[in-house]
Design a protein around this motif. Structure first.
Motif, PDB file in Angstrom:
ATOM      1  N   TRP A 105       4.738  26.756  -3.333  1.00 27.46           N
ATOM      2  CA  TRP A 105       6.162  26.624  -3.025  1.00 27.46           C
ATOM      3  C   TRP A 105       6.635  27.696  -2.053  1.00 27.46           C
ATOM      4  O   TRP A 105       7.272  27.395  -1.046  1.00 27.46           O
ATOM      5  N   ILE A 106       6.299  28.960  -2.331  1.00 33.14           N
ATOM      6  CA  ILE A 106       6.859  30.053  -1.535  1.00 33.14           C
ATOM      7  C   ILE A 106       6.322  30.045  -0.116  1.00 33.14           C
ATOM      8  O   ILE A 106       6.975  30.541   0.810  1.00 33.14           O
ATOM      9  N   ASN A 107       5.118  29.452   0.101  1.00 35.32           N
ATOM     10  CA  ASN A 107       4.576  29.442   1.456  1.00 35.32           C
ATOM     11  C   ASN A 107       5.463  28.660   2.413  1.00 35.32           C
ATOM     12  O   ASN A 107       5.471  28.931   3.609  1.00 35.32           O
ATOM     13  N   VAL A 108       6.221  27.681   1.887  1.00 37.93           N
ATOM     14  CA  VAL A 108       7.108  26.899   2.754  1.00 37.93           C
ATOM     15  C   VAL A 108       8.206  27.802   3.321  1.00 37.93           C
ATOM     16  O   VAL A 108       8.538  27.727   4.508  1.00 37.93           O
ATOM     17  N   GLY A 146       8.845  18.281  -1.111  1.00 38.60           N
ATOM     18  CA  GLY A 146       7.710  18.141  -2.016  1.00 38.60           C
ATOM     19  C   GLY A 146       7.397  19.399  -2.792  1.00 38.60           C
ATOM     20  O   GLY A 146       7.232  19.373  -4.019  1.00 38.60           O
ATOM     21  N   SER A 147       7.344  20.551  -2.098  1.00 37.45           N
ATOM     22  CA  SER A 147       6.987  21.790  -2.780  1.00 37.45           C
ATOM     23  C   SER A 147       8.066  22.241  -3.748  1.00 37.45           C
ATOM     24  O   SER A 147       7.768  22.801  -4.818  1.00 37.45           O
ATOM     25  N   SER A 148       9.326  21.999  -3.410  1.00 38.77           N
ATOM     26  CA  SER A 148      10.413  22.382  -4.319  1.00 38.77           C
ATOM     27  C   SER A 148      10.395  21.550  -5.592  1.00 38.77           C
ATOM     28  O   SER A 148      10.727  22.049  -6.674  1.00 38.77           O
ATOM     29  N   ARG A 149       9.999  20.294  -5.486  1.00 40.88           N
ATOM     30  CA  ARG A 149       9.897  19.464  -6.694  1.00 40.88           C
ATOM     31  C   ARG A 149       8.773  19.975  -7.599  1.00 40.88           C
ATOM     32  O   ARG A 149       8.910  19.972  -8.824  1.00 40.88           O
ATOM     33  N   ALA A 150       7.673  20.410  -6.997  1.00 38.52           N
ATOM     34  CA  ALA A 150       6.595  20.985  -7.801  1.00 38.52           C
ATOM     35  C   ALA A 150       7.070  22.261  -8.491  1.00 38.52           C
ATOM     36  O   ALA A 150       6.777  22.498  -9.670  1.00 38.52           O
ATOM     37  N   ALA A 151       7.823  23.092  -7.768  1.00 35.40           N
ATOM     38  CA  ALA A 151       8.327  24.334  -8.349  1.00 35.40           C
ATOM     39  C   ALA A 151       9.318  24.064  -9.468  1.00 35.40           C
ATOM     40  O   ALA A 151       9.330  24.751 -10.494  1.00 35.40           O
ATOM     41  N   ALA A 152      10.172  23.065  -9.286  1.00 33.94           N
ATOM     42  CA  ALA A 152      11.176  22.754 -10.295  1.00 33.94           C
ATOM     43  C   ALA A 152      10.549  22.194 -11.571  1.00 33.94           C
ATOM     44  O   ALA A 152      11.107  22.342 -12.669  1.00 33.94           O
ATOM     45  N   GLU A 153       9.400  21.533 -11.432  1.00 36.14           N
ATOM     46  CA  GLU A 153       8.720  20.981 -12.606  1.00 36.14           C
ATOM     47  C   GLU A 153       8.098  22.087 -13.459  1.00 36.14           C
ATOM     48  O   GLU A 153       7.944  21.938 -14.662  1.00 36.14           O
ATOM     49  N   ALA A 154       7.726  23.183 -12.819  1.00 33.51           N
ATOM     50  CA  ALA A 154       7.116  24.294 -13.552  1.00 33.51           C
ATOM     51  C   ALA A 154       8.194  25.078 -14.291  1.00 33.51           C
ATOM     52  O   ALA A 154       9.314  25.215 -13.814  1.00 33.51           O
ATOM     53  N   GLY A 155       7.843  25.605 -15.459  1.00 39.17           N
ATOM     54  CA  GLY A 155       8.804  26.378 -16.224  1.00 39.17           C
ATOM     55  C   GLY A 155       8.571  27.859 -16.168  1.00 39.17           C
ATOM     56  O   GLY A 155       9.223  28.612 -16.891  1.00 39.17           O
ATOM     57  N   GLU A 156       7.631  28.312 -15.325  1.00 39.84           N
ATOM     58  CA  GLU A 156       7.252  29.718 -15.327  1.00 39.84           C
ATOM     59  C   GLU A 156       7.969  30.535 -14.261  1.00 39.84           C
ATOM     60  O   GLU A 156       7.845  31.750 -14.243  1.00 39.84           O
ATOM     61  N   LEU A 157       8.677  29.886 -13.353  1.00 39.84           N
ATOM     62  CA  LEU A 157       9.430  30.584 -12.339  1.00 39.84           C
ATOM     63  C   LEU A 157      10.844  30.848 -12.866  1.00 39.84           C
ATOM     64  O   LEU A 157      11.245  30.281 -13.883  1.00 39.84           O
ATOM     65  N   PRO A 158      11.620  31.724 -12.217  1.00 41.15           N
ATOM     66  CA  PRO A 158      12.977  31.994 -12.684  1.00 41.15           C
ATOM     67  C   PRO A 158      13.779  30.714 -12.914  1.00 41.15           C
ATOM     68  O   PRO A 158      13.610  29.722 -12.196  1.00 41.15           O
ATOM     69  N   PRO A 161      15.960  19.224  -6.369  1.00 45.02           N
ATOM     70  CA  PRO A 161      15.683  20.601  -6.807  1.00 45.02           C
ATOM     71  C   PRO A 161      16.486  21.613  -5.994  1.00 45.02           C
ATOM     72  O   PRO A 161      15.941  22.367  -5.184  1.00 45.02           O
ATOM     73  N   MET A 162      17.770  21.662  -6.214  1.00 47.61           N
ATOM     74  CA  MET A 162      18.686  22.472  -5.416  1.00 47.61           C
ATOM     75  C   MET A 162      18.360  23.960  -5.503  1.00 47.61           C
ATOM     76  O   MET A 162      18.438  24.690  -4.513  1.00 47.61           O
ATOM     77  N   GLY A 163      18.000  24.433  -6.693  1.00 43.68           N
ATOM     78  CA  GLY A 163      17.690  25.851  -6.846  1.00 43.68           C
ATOM     79  C   GLY A 163      16.488  26.266  -6.029  1.00 43.68           C
ATOM     80  O   GLY A 163      16.527  27.261  -5.293  1.00 43.68           O
ATOM     81  N   ALA A 164      15.391  25.506  -6.141  1.00 44.71           N
ATOM     82  CA  ALA A 164      14.177  25.823  -5.386  1.00 44.71           C
ATOM     83  C   ALA A 164      14.426  25.718  -3.886  1.00 44.71           C
ATOM     84  O   ALA A 164      13.940  26.549  -3.104  1.00 44.71           O
ATOM     85  N   ASN A 165      15.187  24.703  -3.459  1.00 47.04           N
ATOM     86  CA  ASN A 165      15.501  24.555  -2.039  1.00 47.04           C
ATOM     87  C   ASN A 165      16.278  25.758  -1.506  1.00 47.04           C
ATOM     88  O   ASN A 165      16.008  26.256  -0.414  1.00 47.04           O
ATOM     89  N   THR A 168      -2.153  32.028   5.012  1.00 44.34           N
ATOM     90  CA  THR A 168      -2.993  32.627   3.969  1.00 44.34           C
ATOM     91  C   THR A 168      -2.443  32.305   2.587  1.00 44.34           C
ATOM     92  O   THR A 168      -3.200  32.066   1.645  1.00 44.34           O
ATOM     93  N   ILE A 169      -1.114  32.290   2.466  1.00 46.17           N
ATOM     94  CA  ILE A 169      -0.477  31.930   1.193  1.00 46.17           C
ATOM     95  C   ILE A 169      -0.709  30.452   0.902  1.00 46.17           C
ATOM     96  O   ILE A 169      -1.021  30.050  -0.222  1.00 46.17           O
ATOM     97  N   PHE A 170      -0.574  29.626   1.935  1.00 46.20           N
ATOM     98  CA  PHE A 170      -0.674  28.181   1.777  1.00 46.20           C
ATOM     99  C   PHE A 170      -2.073  27.735   1.359  1.00 46.20           C
ATOM    100  O   PHE A 170      -2.228  26.797   0.558  1.00 46.20           O
ATOM    101  N   LEU A 171      -3.102  28.391   1.885  1.00 41.39           N
ATOM    102  CA  LEU A 171      -4.470  27.953   1.636  1.00 41.39           C
ATOM    103  C   LEU A 171      -4.944  28.254   0.216  1.00 41.39           C
ATOM    104  O   LEU A 171      -5.787  27.523  -0.327  1.00 41.39           O
ATOM    105  N   MET A 172      -4.431  29.298  -0.396  1.00 43.61           N
ATOM    106  CA  MET A 172      -4.957  29.732  -1.688  1.00 43.61           C
ATOM    107  C   MET A 172      -4.856  28.677  -2.788  1.00 43.61           C
ATOM    108  O   MET A 172      -5.808  28.495  -3.557  1.00 43.61           O
ATOM    109  N   PRO A 173      -3.742  27.924  -2.921  1.00 42.33           N
ATOM    110  CA  PRO A 173      -3.715  26.892  -3.956  1.00 42.33           C
ATOM    111  C   PRO A 173      -4.790  25.824  -3.814  1.00 42.33           C
ATOM    112  O   PRO A 173      -5.198  25.216  -4.815  1.00 42.33           O
ATOM    113  N   TYR A 174      -5.275  25.601  -2.591  1.00 45.19           N
ATOM    114  CA  TYR A 174      -6.282  24.560  -2.397  1.00 45.19           C
ATOM    115  C   TYR A 174      -7.632  24.967  -2.968  1.00 45.19           C
ATOM    116  O   TYR A 174      -8.451  24.099  -3.306  1.00 45.19           O
ATOM    117  N   LEU A 175      -7.878  26.263  -3.084  1.00 39.80           N
ATOM    118  CA  LEU A 175      -9.082  26.696  -3.787  1.00 39.80           C
ATOM    119  C   LEU A 175      -9.037  26.225  -5.237  1.00 39.80           C
ATOM    120  O   LEU A 175     -10.046  25.759  -5.789  1.00 39.80           O
TER     121      LEU A 175
END
Length: 466
Positions: free
Chosen positions: A92-95, A299-311, A324-328, A362-369
């Motif tokens: 999400w944050i890489n966007v 797309g990335s904000s919807r993934a972030a909003a689905e997770a409960g571990e972020l603020p 996902p207004m907050g993530a956007n 570099t941030i974007f590639l790490m989740p693909y691992l």
């Protein structure tokens, strides 16, 4: 109760267009062309050993574990909640980190086409305005985002086919600007190797459609077809467009910001409407940059909003549209801060673009691992889950496909951080800021995740039991 987000409306064609808009990135087309004619060999290698395995793996994960969380859901099932939270943060944050690079290119093209004396201050102002325009698009109904993605995909096809077609026509009349022989097309580590990771970067994003699971029609049937079909179209278009640029522009003159504009000026030089054609094509490119950022933010904000571990604010939804207004909003804030910070550091527009682009990459590639690792782990530890679509091959072939994907992503990651590595050198002037930024981002991630998991929310508790 929010409305408008659960309507299933995206059929096969809409999904293909969404993927095309997400993956087909015109802003790094010139970075790939900077490799020279050897880029053709690299495209073929990456198509065979990366794109095909990646598309098959993403299609299986997307249909076997459908969810608006997408990659978050897959990593959570494979490696647990904490690793999933790390993945979502990076995805999400890489966007927010990448968006400034895209809009730096936008401002640079505006200056190149219409306002040659446009100063840095005005370029930064344009970037900030576009950042919040993107957030505005993503905060309204998903119908708007889907419409933007479809228009953006069509515009990208028009731009790339125009460049390719005009390039071949130019070559017939004037000859190729670069040598095009079998030997020159072979992949090589010499020359513009520092831009090689851009090829891998240009091919990522097939799985983003899985983050819109609730809006897809018959996703089990259509999603694999969309991913695989789009990947073939994307590879063909990238090859075609890159050849168009190389037909018109000597490789040593390919610039990161002005490459497309310079190429189109040469391609259309013989036309009585040259200025109009160059400006028109440039405007289409500018519009595709906006559509690309809308797609990825959505797309990335919807993934972030689905997770409960972020603020908790990240999961905040629009009261009417359910977006996902907050993530956007956080994405917009991060992007604004990054563009202001990098504007103080870079010495040129190309340097500013590549610095921001390399850092965000570099941030974007790490989740693909973790995406590839999750696939292999779920295949072995979760054989009972029905798989409507299953990547072909036995255990050895599946392991080879996963290893190939991991190696390509890891190689691109290392070359973004250390572009002189193939020469046995490390330029710390270039690499140190990237490493510091990466470590800072990972540090914030660990702090947020640890703090959140220490006091679990209702959303996290539900996630742990599902």
């Amino acid at each position: 109760m929010p409305t408008s987000t659960t309507t299933r409306q995206m059929g096969l064609v809409s999904q293909i267009l969404f993927i095309l808009c997400s993956v087909l990135i015109i802003d790094t087309l010139t970075a790939a062309a900077a490799l020279g004619t050897g880029v053709i060999g690299w495209w073929i290698v990456t198509l065979l050993f990366f794109v095909i395995p990646y598309a098959l793996i993403a299609a299986e994960l997307g249909t076997s574990y459908p969810s608006d969380g997408g990659i978050y859901s897959w990593v959570k099932r494979a490696f647990g909640l904490k690793m999933a939270a790390r993945t979502t943060w990076l995805y999400w944050i890489n966007v927010g980190l990448w968006m400034p690079a895209v809009y730096i290119l936008f401002a640079g093209m505006v200056a190149e086409l219409f306002l040659p004396d446009l100063g840095l201050g005005w370029r930064v102002a344009i970037c900030i305005a576009l950042i919040w325009l993107t957030v505005g698009f993503c905060n309204v109904s998903v119908h708007v985002g889907v419409w933007v993605s479809q228009v953006g995909a069509l515009l990208k096809i028009i731009v790339i086919t125009t460049l390719g077609g005009a390039g071949f026509y130019y070559a017939l009349k004037h000859g190729m600007a670069n040598d095009l022989t079998l030997r020159s097309m072979l992949p090589s580590l010499e020359g513009g190797v520092s831009f090689l990771p851009a090829i891998i970067y240009n091919l990522l994003g097939l799985e983003l459609i899985a983050c819109l699971g609730k809006t897809l029609k018959d996703p089990v049937r259509t999603m694999p077809r969309a991913m695989i079909g789009a990947s073939v179209i994307i590879a063909a278009l990238y090859l075609f467009g890159t050849l168009g640029i190389l037909a018109a522009l000597p490789v040593e003159k390919v610039g990161l910001i002005a490459g497309i504009t310079d190429a189109s000026r040469i391609l259309f030089a013989d036309s009585p409407w040259a200025d109009t054609l160059v400006s028109g094509l440039g405007i289409l490119v500018l519009l595709t940059l906006i559509s690309n950022m809308v797609n990825w933010t959505m797309g990335s904000s919807r993934a972030a909003a689905e997770a409960g571990e972020l603020p908790a604010y990240v999961a905040r939804r629009h009261p009417r549209y359910g977006s996902p207004m907050g993530a956007n909003t956080v994405t917009g804030i991060v992007a604004t801060l990054v563009i202001l910070a990098y504007a103080l550091l870079a010495q040129s527009n190309d340097e500013l673009f590549w610095s921001v682009f390399a850092f965000s990459s570099t941030i974007f590639l790490m989740p693909y691992l973790l995406l590839f690792a999750s696939f292999l782990r779920l295949r072995r530890r979760d054989p009972l889950t029905p798989r409507a679509f299953k990547a072909p091959g036995g255990r050895i072939l599946i392991a080879l496909m996963t290893a190939s994907g991991l190696l390509f992503v890891l190689g691109a990651l290392l070359l973004f951080l250390f572009p002189q590595l193939p020469e046995g050198q490390i330029d710390w002037h270039t690499s140190a800021p990237l490493l510091i930024g990466l470590l800072l981002t990972l540090g914030i991630e660990e702090w947020l995740v640890s703090r959140s998991l220490a006091t679990p929310t209702t959303q996290q508790l539900n996630a742990q039991t599902n």
